[in-house]
Design a protein around this motif. Structure first.
Motif, PDB file in Angstrom:
ATOM      1  N   GLY A 222      35.325  12.163  11.962  1.00 53.92           N
ATOM      2  CA  GLY A 222      36.404  11.725  12.822  1.00 53.92           C
ATOM      3  C   GLY A 222      36.638  12.671  13.979  1.00 53.92           C
ATOM      4  N   ARG A 223      37.890  12.821  14.360  1.00 56.51           N
ATOM      5  CA  ARG A 223      38.255  13.704  15.476  1.00 56.51           C
ATOM      6  C   ARG A 223      38.220  15.167  15.064  1.00 56.51           C
ATOM      7  NH1 ARG A 223      43.444  11.227  18.768  1.00 56.51           N
ATOM      8  NH2 ARG A 223      42.369   9.377  19.607  1.00 56.51           N
ATOM      9  N   SER A 224      38.619  15.441  13.823  1.00 54.94           N
ATOM     10  CA  SER A 224      38.764  16.833  13.411  1.00 54.94           C
ATOM     11  C   SER A 224      38.822  16.938  11.899  1.00 54.94           C
ATOM     12  CB  SER A 224      40.036  17.445  14.019  1.00 54.94           C
ATOM     13  OG  SER A 224      41.190  16.728  13.609  1.00 54.94           O
ATOM     14  N   ARG A 225      38.542  18.113  11.409  1.00 57.57           N
ATOM     15  CA  ARG A 225      38.716  18.462  10.008  1.00 57.57           C
ATOM     16  C   ARG A 225      39.924  19.402   9.954  1.00 57.57           C
ATOM     17  NH1 ARG A 225      34.748  18.949   5.992  1.00 57.57           N
ATOM     18  NH2 ARG A 225      33.849  17.063   6.913  1.00 57.57           N
ATOM     19  N   GLU A 226      40.959  19.003   9.224  1.00 54.54           N
ATOM     20  CA  GLU A 226      42.206  19.747   9.245  1.00 54.54           C
ATOM     21  C   GLU A 226      42.682  20.055   7.829  1.00 54.54           C
ATOM     22  OE1 GLU A 226      45.062  17.666  11.600  1.00 54.54           O
ATOM     23  OE2 GLU A 226      43.687  17.384  13.299  1.00 54.54           O
ATOM     24  N   LYS A 227      43.631  20.979   7.719  1.00 55.39           N
ATOM     25  CA  LYS A 227      44.221  21.319   6.433  1.00 55.39           C
ATOM     26  C   LYS A 227      45.163  20.198   5.980  1.00 55.39           C
ATOM     27  CE  LYS A 227      42.384  25.380   5.793  1.00 55.39           C
ATOM     28  NZ  LYS A 227      41.424  25.614   4.662  1.00 55.39           N
ATOM     29  N   MET A 228      45.211  19.992   4.670  1.00 53.44           N
ATOM     30  CA  MET A 228      46.144  19.028   4.105  1.00 53.44           C
ATOM     31  C   MET A 228      47.569  19.455   4.408  1.00 53.44           C
ATOM     32  SD  MET A 228      46.295  16.242   2.468  1.00 53.44           S
ATOM     33  CE  MET A 228      47.518  15.240   1.618  1.00 53.44           C
ATOM     34  N   ARG A 229      48.430  18.472   4.671  1.00 55.97           N
ATOM     35  CA  ARG A 229      49.822  18.767   4.986  1.00 55.97           C
ATOM     36  C   ARG A 229      50.688  17.593   4.537  1.00 55.97           C
ATOM     37  NH1 ARG A 229      46.897  17.580   9.557  1.00 55.97           N
ATOM     38  NH2 ARG A 229      47.753  16.070  11.022  1.00 55.97           N
ATOM     39  N   PRO A 230      52.015  17.651   4.684  1.00 55.05           N
ATOM     40  CA  PRO A 230      52.871  16.563   4.214  1.00 55.05           C
ATOM     41  C   PRO A 230      52.510  15.213   4.839  1.00 55.05           C
ATOM     42  CG  PRO A 230      54.186  18.508   4.631  1.00 55.05           C
ATOM     43  CD  PRO A 230      52.800  18.814   5.138  1.00 55.05           C
ATOM     44  N   ALA A 231      52.716  14.158   4.055  1.00 58.13           N
ATOM     45  CA  ALA A 231      52.315  12.821   4.483  1.00 58.13           C
ATOM     46  C   ALA A 231      52.982  12.401   5.791  1.00 58.13           C
ATOM     47  CB  ALA A 231      52.638  11.817   3.381  1.00 58.13           C
ATOM     48  N   ASP A 232      54.265  12.710   5.961  1.00 59.28           N
ATOM     49  CA  ASP A 232      54.954  12.298   7.186  1.00 59.28           C
ATOM     50  C   ASP A 232      54.286  12.882   8.426  1.00 59.28           C
ATOM     51  OD1 ASP A 232      56.739  10.779   5.779  1.00 59.28           O
ATOM     52  OD2 ASP A 232      58.488  12.068   6.145  1.00 59.28           O
ATOM     53  N   GLU A 233      53.788  14.103   8.317  1.00 63.00           N
ATOM     54  CA  GLU A 233      53.110  14.722   9.464  1.00 63.00           C
ATOM     55  C   GLU A 233      51.776  14.047   9.747  1.00 63.00           C
ATOM     56  OE1 GLU A 233      52.785  18.941   9.022  1.00 63.00           O
ATOM     57  OE2 GLU A 233      54.863  19.182   8.362  1.00 63.00           O
ATOM     58  N   ILE A 234      51.032  13.709   8.698  1.00 63.11           N
ATOM     59  CA  ILE A 234      49.750  13.029   8.880  1.00 63.11           C
ATOM     60  C   ILE A 234      49.959  11.667   9.527  1.00 63.11           C
ATOM     61  CG2 ILE A 234      47.759  12.040   7.681  1.00 63.11           C
ATOM     62  CD1 ILE A 234      48.148  14.185   5.522  1.00 63.11           C
ATOM     63  N   VAL A 235      50.926  10.907   8.995  1.00 60.50           N
ATOM     64  CA  VAL A 235      51.186   9.569   9.535  1.00 60.50           C
ATOM     65  C   VAL A 235      51.674   9.649  10.974  1.00 60.50           C
ATOM     66  CG1 VAL A 235      52.557   7.474   9.259  1.00 60.50           C
ATOM     67  CG2 VAL A 235      51.621   8.619   7.247  1.00 60.50           C
ATOM     68  N   ALA A 236      52.496  10.628  11.280  1.00 65.37           N
ATOM     69  CA  ALA A 236      52.983  10.786  12.657  1.00 65.37           C
ATOM     70  C   ALA A 236      51.824  11.004  13.619  1.00 65.37           C
ATOM     71  CB  ALA A 236      53.969  11.945  12.732  1.00 65.37           C
ATOM     72  N   ASP A 237      50.843  11.802  13.210  1.00 69.00           N
ATOM     73  CA  ASP A 237      49.677  12.031  14.078  1.00 69.00           C
ATOM     74  C   ASP A 237      48.843  10.766  14.217  1.00 69.00           C
ATOM     75  OD1 ASP A 237      50.457  14.619  14.440  1.00 69.00           O
ATOM     76  OD2 ASP A 237      48.937  15.515  13.128  1.00 69.00           O
ATOM     77  N   MET A 238      48.674  10.016  13.123  1.00 69.50           N
ATOM     78  CA  MET A 238      47.927   8.761  13.196  1.00 69.50           C
ATOM     79  C   MET A 238      48.605   7.777  14.136  1.00 69.50           C
ATOM     80  SD  MET A 238      47.097   8.389   9.103  1.00 69.50           S
ATOM     81  CE  MET A 238      46.037   6.939   9.189  1.00 69.50           C
ATOM     82  N   MET A 239      49.902   7.659  14.012  1.00 67.27           N
ATOM     83  CA  MET A 239      50.636   6.718  14.853  1.00 67.27           C
ATOM     84  C   MET A 239      50.672   7.182  16.310  1.00 67.27           C
ATOM     85  SD  MET A 239      51.461   4.048  13.248  1.00 67.27           S
ATOM     86  CE  MET A 239      52.686   3.380  14.399  1.00 67.27           C
TER      87      MET A 239
END
Length: 333
Positions: A222-239
């Protein structure tokens, strides 16, 4: 890696045999790798045909039925079906009104469906093609010239399938499918890699504390390989990626939203994701007219999810609500 299989070589045939046994409304031609409706397509109706590599179930064979696909062509795992399959499917379901090929934008799929369309034309079958390229994560990635086709495939097949079912002509059905694709944006994140039947390890290395942001449905980077973090932060970046690309989706818009599991994500987690998606869209003044949450376009046993947001014309919502009866999508009947 432990999986339910007899041999890797027989996996697809064995799976298709089970599909046919479970769903008598389908006709499963295991030899030619074609799945059609047992009762065929009503006379004078346009027929939708789609297909692609297996491993994304229920896409595509799980969406064969009234109000959706007339036929599906399953290839081997993550491998395009061949033109002969597509031609056989088109010939099996064409009523004289023509066939719409729904094609995810992967090099092998595009090439083989194009060849099949030419062969069908030689046999007097009219074909229109709808290319699905909704993934905003990357451009010109592995397997793809341009954007990848992902979750919007389901929306195209449902909405265009409903238009075909009500008797719209070939050009109209294809145009509706193209408009749905143009109105849709998707983005996916993987928490784990998938493992193909017969393999002794996952398809790519993903450390336990990392995620693949913008992953493809075959496990493409994908775009990047990143560290796992809270779901709300992941979804915010996706959106954020979806909304940045979806410039027509402004305040006052309606949307059809798909939160899709990649094969190994619990439904409880997908609902958590959907809740955050709904809150973000509400903050942007977007009303979710219809939604779907669950496993629909998967990547074998990958843990992760994709989000698809389609700006919904009133006609899209009407066609979405139309009756559908398939193994994996069913309402109104």
């Amino acid at each position: 890696m432990k999986k339910f299989l007899n041999t890797a070589d027989s996996f697809l045939a064995d799976s298709l045999a089970g599909l046919g046994a479970a769903h008598p409304a389908l006709r499963v031609d295991i030899e030619n790798r074609v799945v059609t409706r047992s009762e065929g397509v009503a006379d004078g109706r346009v027929a939708l045909v789609s297909g692609g590599g297996s491993g994304h179930e229920p896409l595509h064979a799980g969406f064969v039925g009234d109000g959706m696909l007339a036929a599906a062509c399953p290839g081997e795992i993550f491998t395009s079906p061949v033109p002969d399959q597509m031609l056989a499917a088109a010939a099996a379901v064409d009523t004289g009104a023509g066939v719409v090929f729904v094609v995810k934008n992967y090099t092998g799929d595009v090439m083989n469906f194009d060849m099949a369309a030419d062969l069908a034309g030689d046999d007097g079958i009219r074909v229109e093609t709808v290319l699905v390229d909704d993934d905003v994560a990357v451009q010109d990635s592995t397997f793809t010239a341009g954007r990848r086709g992902t979750g919007a495939t389901l929306l195209v097949e449902k909405i265009a399938g409903a238009a075909a079912e009500r008797g719209d002509g070939l050009g109209v059905v294809a145009d509706i499918g193209r408009r749905v694709n143009a109105a849709s944006r998707s983005f996916a994140v993987a928490l784990t890699a998938s493992t193909t039947p017969g393999a002794d390890r996952p398809g790519f290395d993903l450390p336990e504390d990392e995620i693949e942001v913008g992953v493809g449905i075959h496990g493409e980077p994908g775009r990047s390989r990143e560290k796992m973090r809270p779901a709300d932060e992941i979804v915010a970046d996706m959106m954020a990626a979806i909304l940045a690309d979806h410039r027509d989706l402004g305040s006052g818009s309606d949307a059809i939203v798909l939160v899709n599991g990649m094969g190994a994500t619990p439904l409880s987690e997908l609902y958590l994701v959907y809740g955050r998606v709904a809150a973000i869209l509400a903050d942007h003044g977007v009303t979710i007219a219809r939604n779907l949450v669950g496993d629909y376009v998967t990547s074998l046993d990958m843990a992760g999810c994709s989000i698809t947001v389609c700006k919904a014309e009133e006609s899209f919502v009407h066609l979405w609500d139309a009756p559908v009866r398939t193994p994996s999508l069913r309402w109104g009947i």
